[in-house]
Design an enzyme around this catalytic site. Structure first.
Site, PDB file in Angstrom:
ATOM      1  N   ASN A 188      11.241   6.808   6.024  1.00 29.16           N
ATOM      2  CA  ASN A 188      12.441   7.429   5.450  1.00 29.16           C
ATOM      3  C   ASN A 188      12.168   8.924   5.226  1.00 29.16           C
ATOM      4  O   ASN A 188      11.108   9.422   5.572  1.00 29.16           O
ATOM      5  CB  ASN A 188      12.843   6.721   4.142  1.00 29.16           C
ATOM      6  CG  ASN A 188      11.716   6.772   3.139  1.00 29.16           C
ATOM      7  OD1 ASN A 188      11.342   7.836   2.656  1.00 29.16           O
ATOM      8  ND2 ASN A 188      11.140   5.611   2.837  1.00 29.16           N
TER       9      ASN A 188
ATOM     10  N   ASP B 187      11.576  -1.338   2.105  1.00 35.28           N
ATOM     11  CA  ASP B 187      11.798  -2.691   1.573  1.00 35.28           C
ATOM     12  C   ASP B 187      11.333  -3.756   2.572  1.00 35.28           C
ATOM     13  O   ASP B 187      10.981  -4.862   2.180  1.00 35.28           O
ATOM     14  CB  ASP B 187      13.281  -2.889   1.258  1.00 35.28           C
ATOM     15  CG  ASP B 187      13.678  -2.105   0.012  1.00 35.28           C
ATOM     16  OD1 ASP B 187      12.895  -2.103  -0.955  1.00 35.28           O
ATOM     17  OD2 ASP B 187      14.759  -1.485   0.011  1.00 35.28           O
TER      18      ASP B 187
ATOM     19  N   PRO C  31       6.367  -6.295  -0.679  1.00 36.06           N
ATOM     20  CA  PRO C  31       6.335  -6.556  -2.120  1.00 36.06           C
ATOM     21  C   PRO C  31       7.050  -5.434  -2.869  1.00 36.06           C
ATOM     22  O   PRO C  31       7.022  -4.282  -2.432  1.00 36.06           O
ATOM     23  CB  PRO C  31       4.832  -6.552  -2.448  1.00 36.06           C
ATOM     24  CG  PRO C  31       4.177  -5.837  -1.324  1.00 36.06           C
ATOM     25  CD  PRO C  31       5.037  -6.019  -0.105  1.00 36.06           C
ATOM     26  N   ASP C  32       7.696  -5.777  -3.974  1.00 33.20           N
ATOM     27  CA  ASP C  32       8.319  -4.750  -4.823  1.00 33.20           C
ATOM     28  C   ASP C  32       7.260  -4.259  -5.803  1.00 33.20           C
ATOM     29  O   ASP C  32       6.869  -4.968  -6.728  1.00 33.20           O
ATOM     30  CB  ASP C  32       9.540  -5.316  -5.550  1.00 33.20           C
ATOM     31  CG  ASP C  32      10.334  -4.197  -6.189  1.00 33.20           C
ATOM     32  OD1 ASP C  32       9.742  -3.405  -6.956  1.00 33.20           O
ATOM     33  OD2 ASP C  32      11.533  -4.083  -5.913  1.00 33.20           O
ATOM     34  N   ILE C  33       6.804  -3.023  -5.584  1.00 28.46           N
ATOM     35  CA  ILE C  33       5.646  -2.506  -6.317  1.00 28.46           C
ATOM     36  C   ILE C  33       5.960  -2.315  -7.801  1.00 28.46           C
ATOM     37  O   ILE C  33       5.237  -2.800  -8.681  1.00 28.46           O
ATOM     38  CB  ILE C  33       5.196  -1.163  -5.702  1.00 28.46           C
ATOM     39  CG1 ILE C  33       4.839  -1.363  -4.226  1.00 28.46           C
ATOM     40  CG2 ILE C  33       4.026  -0.577  -6.485  1.00 28.46           C
ATOM     41  CD1 ILE C  33       4.714  -0.076  -3.428  1.00 28.46           C
TER      42      ILE C  33
ATOM     43  N   PHE D  24      12.560   4.832 -10.135  1.00 28.52           N
ATOM     44  CA  PHE D  24      13.605   5.732  -9.651  1.00 28.52           C
ATOM     45  C   PHE D  24      14.654   4.861  -8.960  1.00 28.52           C
ATOM     46  O   PHE D  24      14.350   3.744  -8.531  1.00 28.52           O
ATOM     47  CB  PHE D  24      13.039   6.733  -8.626  1.00 28.52           C
ATOM     48  CG  PHE D  24      12.598   8.033  -9.246  1.00 28.52           C
ATOM     49  CD1 PHE D  24      11.455   8.083 -10.020  1.00 28.52           C
ATOM     50  CD2 PHE D  24      13.319   9.202  -9.041  1.00 28.52           C
ATOM     51  CE1 PHE D  24      11.034   9.277 -10.592  1.00 28.52           C
ATOM     52  CE2 PHE D  24      12.913  10.403  -9.598  1.00 28.52           C
ATOM     53  CZ  PHE D  24      11.775  10.446 -10.372  1.00 28.52           C
TER      54      PHE D  24
ATOM     55  N   LYS E 278      14.404  -5.236 -12.476  1.00 25.91           N
ATOM     56  CA  LYS E 278      12.965  -4.980 -12.302  1.00 25.91           C
ATOM     57  C   LYS E 278      12.239  -4.929 -13.644  1.00 25.91           C
ATOM     58  O   LYS E 278      11.043  -4.673 -13.693  1.00 25.91           O
ATOM     59  CB  LYS E 278      12.760  -3.670 -11.518  1.00 25.91           C
ATOM     60  CG  LYS E 278      13.378  -3.734 -10.106  1.00 25.91           C
ATOM     61  CD  LYS E 278      13.010  -2.528  -9.257  1.00 25.91           C
ATOM     62  CE  LYS E 278      13.773  -2.532  -7.935  1.00 25.91           C
ATOM     63  NZ  LYS E 278      12.960  -2.156  -6.790  1.00 25.91           N
TER      64      LYS E 278
HETATM   65  O1  PMT Z   1      10.209  12.709  -2.036  1.00 28.09           O
HETATM   66  P1  PMT Z   1      11.384  13.656  -2.171  1.00 28.09           P
HETATM   67  O2  PMT Z   1      11.823  14.221  -0.838  1.00 28.09           O
HETATM   68  O3  PMT Z   1      11.133  14.707  -3.182  1.00 28.09           O
HETATM   69  O4  PMT Z   1      12.651  12.805  -2.675  1.00 28.09           O
HETATM   70  C1  PMT Z   1      12.626  12.221  -3.932  1.00 28.09           C
HETATM   71  C2  PMT Z   1      13.217  10.806  -3.889  1.00 28.09           C
HETATM   72  C3  PMT Z   1      14.695  10.872  -3.494  1.00 28.09           C
HETATM   73  C4  PMT Z   1      12.464   9.918  -2.889  1.00 28.09           C
HETATM   74  C5  PMT Z   1      13.027  10.229  -5.346  1.00 28.09           C
HETATM   75  O5  PMT Z   1      13.711  11.032  -6.256  1.00 28.09           O
HETATM   76  C6  PMT Z   1      13.541   8.790  -5.420  1.00 28.09           C
HETATM   77  O6  PMT Z   1      14.719   8.517  -5.614  1.00 28.09           O
HETATM   78  N1  PMT Z   1      12.598   7.801  -5.267  1.00 28.09           N
HETATM   79  C7  PMT Z   1      12.920   6.372  -5.223  1.00 28.09           C
HETATM   80  C8  PMT Z   1      13.369   6.004  -3.825  1.00 28.09           C
HETATM   81  C9  PMT Z   1      13.677   4.527  -3.686  1.00 28.09           C
HETATM   82  O7  PMT Z   1      13.026   3.850  -2.933  1.00 28.09           O
HETATM   83  O8  PMT Z   1      14.631   4.072  -4.504  1.00 28.09           O
HETATM   84  P2  PMT Z   1      15.151   2.535  -4.503  1.00 28.09           P
HETATM   85  O9  PMT Z   1      16.405   2.603  -5.290  1.00 28.09           O
HETATM   86  O10 PMT Z   1      15.204   1.988  -3.142  1.00 28.09           O
HETATM   87  O11 PMT Z   1      14.025   1.755  -5.279  1.00 28.09           O
HETATM   88  C10 PMT Z   1      14.069   1.540  -6.694  1.00 28.09           C
HETATM   89  C11 PMT Z   1      12.693   1.642  -7.300  1.00 28.09           C
HETATM   90  O12 PMT Z   1      11.882   0.584  -6.782  1.00 28.09           O
HETATM   91  C12 PMT Z   1      11.942   2.912  -6.989  1.00 28.09           C
HETATM   92  O13 PMT Z   1      11.215   3.269  -8.148  1.00 28.09           O
HETATM   93  C13 PMT Z   1      10.985   2.529  -5.870  1.00 28.09           C
HETATM   94  O14 PMT Z   1       9.789   3.308  -5.886  1.00 28.09           O
HETATM   95  C14 PMT Z   1      10.684   1.088  -6.237  1.00 28.09           C
HETATM   96  N2  PMT Z   1      10.342   0.220  -5.094  1.00 28.09           N
HETATM   97  C15 PMT Z   1      11.232  -0.017  -4.112  1.00 28.09           C
HETATM   98  C16 PMT Z   1      10.899  -0.910  -3.104  1.00 28.09           C
HETATM   99  C17 PMT Z   1       9.622  -1.518  -3.123  1.00 28.09           C
HETATM  100  N3  PMT Z   1       9.267  -2.365  -2.154  1.00 28.09           N
HETATM  101  N4  PMT Z   1       8.771  -1.256  -4.107  1.00 28.09           N
HETATM  102  C18 PMT Z   1       9.106  -0.395  -5.098  1.00 28.09           C
HETATM  103  O15 PMT Z   1       8.309  -0.153  -6.005  1.00 28.09           O
END
Ligand code: PMT
Length: 401
Positions: free
Chosen positions: A210, A279, A305-307, A323, A341
């Site tokens: 991504n 994901d 896995p969802d970390i 985030f 979560k």
């Molecule tokens: O890196 P930059 O270019 O500065 O951009 C910053 C950003 C947009 C990446 C950052 O601000 C941000 O939004 N990060 C989270 C991106 C994301 O994957 O969001 P999500 O809504 O899909 O996931 C929700 C949360 O679950 C996040 O904390 C993510 O780290 C976590 N996650 C998701 C999937 C997974 N398999 N494991 C996780 O831990």
């Protein structure tokens, strides 16, 4: 390396005789590692030439608010976002009065209004002007609004008077500017931050990933280290330097990021999941390059896995912050992730906005907790990183007292 290494200092020079010392101040700030840009008021240019400041700072000097050419380069809003700190030296009585009134009729006052970061004033004026109740009232108002002060010093003044009002010496102003970034609010606290993208291999030459650049996560790591935290950054593949005093572990895949994160949980007080984790991954990473044959290609994908969820549900769970990258109904979807979560806080950003989110220098977020809601407007990721670390520290510390 100085404590202002990689810091952007916007030096505002207003019209007083002490402006001649601003040339040395640029040098002293640079000695501490800062990148310096200069804004001069019309009055300042009567005391020292823009050319001097341009030559010393290595950047064009910004002077006018309504200058089409300058706005096409780095406009006033961009300047406000660029600055990690705005330092006004000398700050004359008139400059302070105009800042206190909220004026925005020249470049310096406008940039100050548009900036959400720290602002430091080095007053310089005649001792009677400094003691005048109008100046005192303006100063009090500015301090209430978060402006900080360095000096003034006491002594013989250019006009022959003796008393308070002399601008502090450039070296002391540079040191005070640098001290703005020192904090011990997270002293002894261990923070783990994930950042950047993950890459999921399809074959030896292709992968699914991504647009995450890692900038947001690295800005958080830097702010956490500056606040005194023992900081570990678990980073996907990015093209960024490791901030000072940050321990970095590089990973590529979501599974590797998961393993590194869980290995760090035992010694972690606060976990911040800023990484954009894939994901899904291809069910099988092919050993040889996939050959082009059919018109369509189907890949079987399996869940990663969802970390952050694994960390939040760990028996030794740290204070866990996620985030949420959303493109619509940002707060509502983020709220859902907070609950699903089992996070303590979630920081939501709208990644459909090209001026923020992925790979931009800036971001705007909403921070949501069970009984908490705070919007932080568009700012540079460095500024936002500091605001977020301060806010996370406050919320975390409230849970441990
Ligand atoms: O890196 P930059 O270019 O500065 O951009 C910053 C950003 C947009 C990446 C950052 O601000 C941000 O939004 N990060 C989270 C991106 C994301 O994957 O969001 P999500 O809504 O899909 O996931 C929700 C949360 O679950 C996040 O904390 C993510 O780290 C976590 N996650 C998701 C999937 C997974 N398999 N494991 C996780 O831990």
């Amino acid at each position: 390396m100085g404590q202002l290494f990689n810091r952007n200092v916007l030096l505002g020079i207003s019209g007083g005789i002490a402006a001649y010392k601003s040339a040395q101040l640029v040098r002293d700030l640079q000695e501490l590692g800062a990148t310096v840009r200069v804004i001069m008021t019309a009055g300042a240019t009567e005391f020292i030439t823009p050319l001097t400041l341009q030559a010393l700072s290595g950047n064009p000097v910004h002077q006018h608010l309504l200058d089409a050419e300058a706005e096409a380069g780095m406009g006033h809003i961009e300047l406000a976002r660029w600055a990690d700190v705005i330092l006004i030296a000398p700050a004359t009585a008139n400059c302070m009065a105009r800042l206190a009134s909220g004026a925005a009729d020249d470049l310096l006052t406008t940039v100050c209004l548009a900036n959400t970061g720290p602002k430091l004033l080095a007053p310089a004026m005649n001792q009677a002007m400094w003691r005048d109740p109008a100046t005192t009232a303006n100063l009090n108002l500015l301090q209430e609004r978060g402006f900080q002060l360095v000096g003034p010093a006491e002594g013989t003044q250019a006009c022959g008077d003796v008393g308070p009002g002399r601008m502090e010496e450039p070296a002391a102003i540079a040191q005070r500017t640098s001290a703005l970034f020192d904090s011990d609010v997270l002293d002894g606290i261990s923070i783990v931050i994930t950042a950047g993208p993950t890459r999921e291999a399809i074959d030896p030459v292709r992968y699914i990933s991504n647009h995450s650049s890692g900038k947001m996560g690295f800005a958080l790591a830097r702010a956490a280290a500056d606040a005194g935290a023992r900081t570990t950054l678990i980073s996907g593949p990015v093209n960024l330097d490791t901030p000072d005093h940050v321990q970095r572990t590089d990973v590529v895949t979501a599974q590797q990021m998961h393993d590194a994160s869980l290995a760090a949980v035992a010694d972690c007080d606060i976990f911040i999941a800023c990484a954009a984790v894939a994901d899904y991954r291809p069910a099988e990473a092919l050993g040889q390059k996939l050959k082009k044959s059919a018109d369509t290609l189907q890949l079987e994908m399996v869940r990663n896995p969802d970390i952050v969820s694994a960390v939040a549900n760990h028996p030794e769970r740290p204070f866990t912050v996620g985030f949420a990258a959303e493109t619509q109904d940002v707060a509502a979807y983020a709220q859902g992730k907070l609950e699903a979560k089992k996070l303590d806080l979630i920081i939501a950003n709208d990644v459909s906005d090209t001026a923020a989110g992925f790979n931009s220098e800036n971001n705007a977020v909403v921070v949501i907790g069970t009984d908490y809601y705070q919007e932080l407007g568009l700012a540079s990721k460095q500024q936002l990183g500091r605001q977020l670390v301060a806010l996370i520290a406050e919320q975390y510390l409230a849970t441990v007292v």
